[in-house]
Design an enzyme around this catalytic site. Structure first.
Site, PDB file in Angstrom:
ATOM      1  N   GLU A   1      -1.738  -5.386   8.519  1.00  0.00           N
ATOM      2  CA  GLU A   1      -1.063  -5.272   9.536  1.00  0.00           C
ATOM      3  C   GLU A   1      -1.583  -5.245  10.956  1.00  0.00           C
ATOM      4  O   GLU A   1      -2.695  -4.544  11.303  1.00  0.00           O
ATOM      5  CB  GLU A   1      -0.680  -3.539   9.309  1.00  0.00           C
ATOM      6  CG  GLU A   1      -0.140  -2.756   8.329  1.00  0.00           C
ATOM      7  CD  GLU A   1       0.501  -2.069   7.551  1.00  0.00           C
ATOM      8  OE1 GLU A   1       0.151  -0.892   8.950  1.00  0.00           O
ATOM      9  OE2 GLU A   1       1.010  -1.097   6.883  1.00  0.00           O
TER      10      GLU A   1
ATOM     11  N   ASP B   1       0.947  -1.058   0.261  1.00  0.00           N
ATOM     12  CA  ASP B   1      -0.347  -0.515   0.178  1.00  0.00           C
ATOM     13  C   ASP B   1       1.059   1.786  -0.083  1.00  0.00           C
ATOM     14  O   ASP B   1       0.623   2.431  -0.162  1.00  0.00           O
ATOM     15  CB  ASP B   1      -1.520  -0.522   0.957  1.00  0.00           C
ATOM     16  CG  ASP B   1      -0.540   0.012   2.473  1.00  0.00           C
ATOM     17  OD1 ASP B   1       1.413  -0.117   2.632  1.00  0.00           O
ATOM     18  OD2 ASP B   1      -1.349   0.055   3.897  1.00  0.00           O
ATOM     19  N   SER B   2       2.160   0.943  -0.329  1.00  0.00           N
ATOM     20  CA  SER B   2       3.562   2.372  -0.553  1.00  0.00           C
ATOM     21  C   SER B   2       2.935   2.640  -1.345  1.00  0.00           C
ATOM     22  O   SER B   2       3.458   3.786  -2.123  1.00  0.00           O
ATOM     23  CB  SER B   2       4.889   1.478  -0.234  1.00  0.00           C
ATOM     24  OG  SER B   2       4.818   0.323  -0.746  1.00  0.00           O
TER      25      SER B   2
ATOM     26  N   ASP C   1      -0.482  -6.312  -0.468  1.00  0.00           N
ATOM     27  CA  ASP C   1      -1.184  -5.241   1.181  1.00  0.00           C
ATOM     28  C   ASP C   1      -2.583  -5.452   1.312  1.00  0.00           C
ATOM     29  O   ASP C   1      -3.267  -4.718   0.199  1.00  0.00           O
ATOM     30  CB  ASP C   1      -1.208  -3.895   1.311  1.00  0.00           C
ATOM     31  CG  ASP C   1       0.112  -4.268   2.008  1.00  0.00           C
ATOM     32  OD1 ASP C   1       0.831  -4.725   2.984  1.00  0.00           O
ATOM     33  OD2 ASP C   1       0.541  -2.962   1.905  1.00  0.00           O
TER      34      ASP C   1
ATOM     35  N   GLU D   1       9.201  -4.133  10.099  1.00  0.00           N
ATOM     36  CA  GLU D   1       9.627  -3.550  10.308  1.00  0.00           C
ATOM     37  C   GLU D   1      10.016  -2.370  10.919  1.00  0.00           C
ATOM     38  O   GLU D   1       9.153  -2.429  12.264  1.00  0.00           O
ATOM     39  CB  GLU D   1       8.236  -2.493   9.366  1.00  0.00           C
ATOM     40  CG  GLU D   1       8.751  -1.162   8.773  1.00  0.00           C
ATOM     41  CD  GLU D   1       7.625  -0.784   7.930  1.00  0.00           C
ATOM     42  OE1 GLU D   1       6.722  -1.470   7.460  1.00  0.00           O
ATOM     43  OE2 GLU D   1       7.799   0.588   7.329  1.00  0.00           O
TER      44      GLU D   1
ATOM     45  N   LYS E   1      -1.511  -9.532   2.830  1.00  0.00           N
ATOM     46  CA  LYS E   1      -0.208  -8.708   3.803  1.00  0.00           C
ATOM     47  C   LYS E   1      -1.603  -8.247   4.590  1.00  0.00           C
ATOM     48  O   LYS E   1      -1.873  -6.896   3.982  1.00  0.00           O
ATOM     49  CB  LYS E   1       1.044  -8.586   3.543  1.00  0.00           C
ATOM     50  CG  LYS E   1       1.456  -7.709   4.941  1.00  0.00           C
ATOM     51  CD  LYS E   1       2.890  -7.257   4.920  1.00  0.00           C
ATOM     52  CE  LYS E   1       2.892  -6.204   3.332  1.00  0.00           C
ATOM     53  NZ  LYS E   1       2.519  -4.440   4.719  1.00  0.00           N
TER      54      LYS E   1
HETATM   55  O1  KIV Z   1       4.016  -0.971   1.357  1.00  0.00           O
HETATM   56  C1  KIV Z   1       4.238  -1.610   1.869  1.00  0.00           C
HETATM   57  O2  KIV Z   1       5.110  -1.413   0.917  1.00  0.00           O
HETATM   58  C2  KIV Z   1       5.542  -2.369   2.662  1.00  0.00           C
HETATM   59  C3  KIV Z   1       6.369  -2.900   2.670  1.00  0.00           C
HETATM   60  C4  KIV Z   1       7.690  -1.479   3.248  1.00  0.00           C
HETATM   61  C5  KIV Z   1       6.399  -3.861   4.019  1.00  0.00           C
HETATM   62  O3  KIV Z   1       4.783  -2.452   3.846  1.00  0.00           O
END
Ligand code: KIV
Length: 271
Positions: free
Chosen positions: A122, A51-52, A90, A189, A120
């Site tokens: 969090e 989600d980056s 994510d 992280e 994924k």
């Molecule tokens: O969203 C992302 O890129 C991440 C990584 C920093 C692990 O969760």
């Protein structure tokens, strides 16, 4: 490396075997077809549609604004470019916290509409129900502890997490809980290296670090950061392999000059 190339398709089971055999796991983000194809062909084990994307693709300050539809768009583009890597996506903010039914629906949409291989999420104990429910559909779940950017307004800062005993203990408990619940791997992280090493020893599932030192089972970076497409983001843990911002900018400048000066196109570059 050649051993890795012989593997036709990376699965969650392959990653488990890597951990058992002491083979480090490589993981990098991708958000589009063309970059995913390059990264996959280079022998990456796991491609994360992070989600980056909210930051590096859409220009938002945090990861919070990205929607499920946008993540599905990025993920489906990535999946079309990948032949070998495991593609993890994510679940975005607001689609699983405090609502396990929505979590399951969101994860199913990602698997069905994007063709992803895993999701994924969090968090630790507070999202246990959501993880359990997603797992009932046979969808592999990767956990993410330590600095969890979707909770940035709770932390108030992007500094190193779990430096104090209480938070470190909670992180270890959460990692054990994620393993017990059925996660196939955990991202850690921005936490102290000694703590990440301890977690990787305590759990049997692979632990993949970003800013968590070398004692874990693998490493993940944001592709835009390691390729130097982003310039301002300079955490200590980041190794830049290229300065693509500068390289692309100078190529584009050259093109502008060539167009203005009528140097482009030349006689061979026309019909
Ligand atoms: O969203 C992302 O890129 C991440 C990584 C920093 C692990 O969760």
């Amino acid at each position: 490396m050649s051993v890795h190339k012989e593997i036709k398709r990376i699965t969650t089971r392959t990653l488990q075997e890597f951990k058992q055999q002491g083979i480090k796991i490589s993981m990098l983000t991708a958000y589009d077809f063309s970059m995913a194809k390059i990264i996959d062909s280079a022998g990456m084990d796991v491609i994360l549609v992070g989600d980056s994307a909210s930051n590096v693709m859409a220009g938002h300050e945090t990861t919070l604004p990205i929607t499920l539809e946008q993540m599905i768009y990025h993920a489906s583009s990535v999946v079309r470019g990948v032949e070998r890597a495991l593609v993890v996506v994510d679940l975005p903010f607001g689609y699983y916290q405090g609502n396990s039914r929505l979590a399951l629906e969101s994860a199913i949409r990602i698997m069905k509409e994007a063709g992803a291989h895993a999701v994924k999420l969090e968090g630790g104990s507070e999202i246990r129900e959501s993880i359990e429910r997603i797992l009932t559909a046979g969808i592999p779940v990767m956990g993410h502890l330590g600095l969890t950017p979707q909770s940035i307004y709770k932390f108030g800062t992007y500094t190193v997490r779990a430096k104090e005993d209480v938070e470190a203990r909670k992180l270890i408990e959460d990692a054990i809980l994620l393993e017990k619940t059925g996660c196939f791997a955990i991202v850690l992280e921005k936490i102290p290296a000694h703590l990440a090493t301890e977690v990787a020893k305590k759990v049997q599932i692979p632990v993949i670090g970003i800013g968590a030192g070398g004692g874990v089972d693998g490493q993940v970076l944001v592709s835009h950061d390691m390729l130097g497409i982003t310039k301002e983001f300079k955490p200590r843990f980041l190794r830049r392999y290229l300065n693509l911002f500068d390289e692309v900018q100078s190529a584009v400048k050259q093109y502008v000059d060539d167009v203005k000066s009528t140097n482009f196109p030349n006689n061979e570059e026309q019909y």
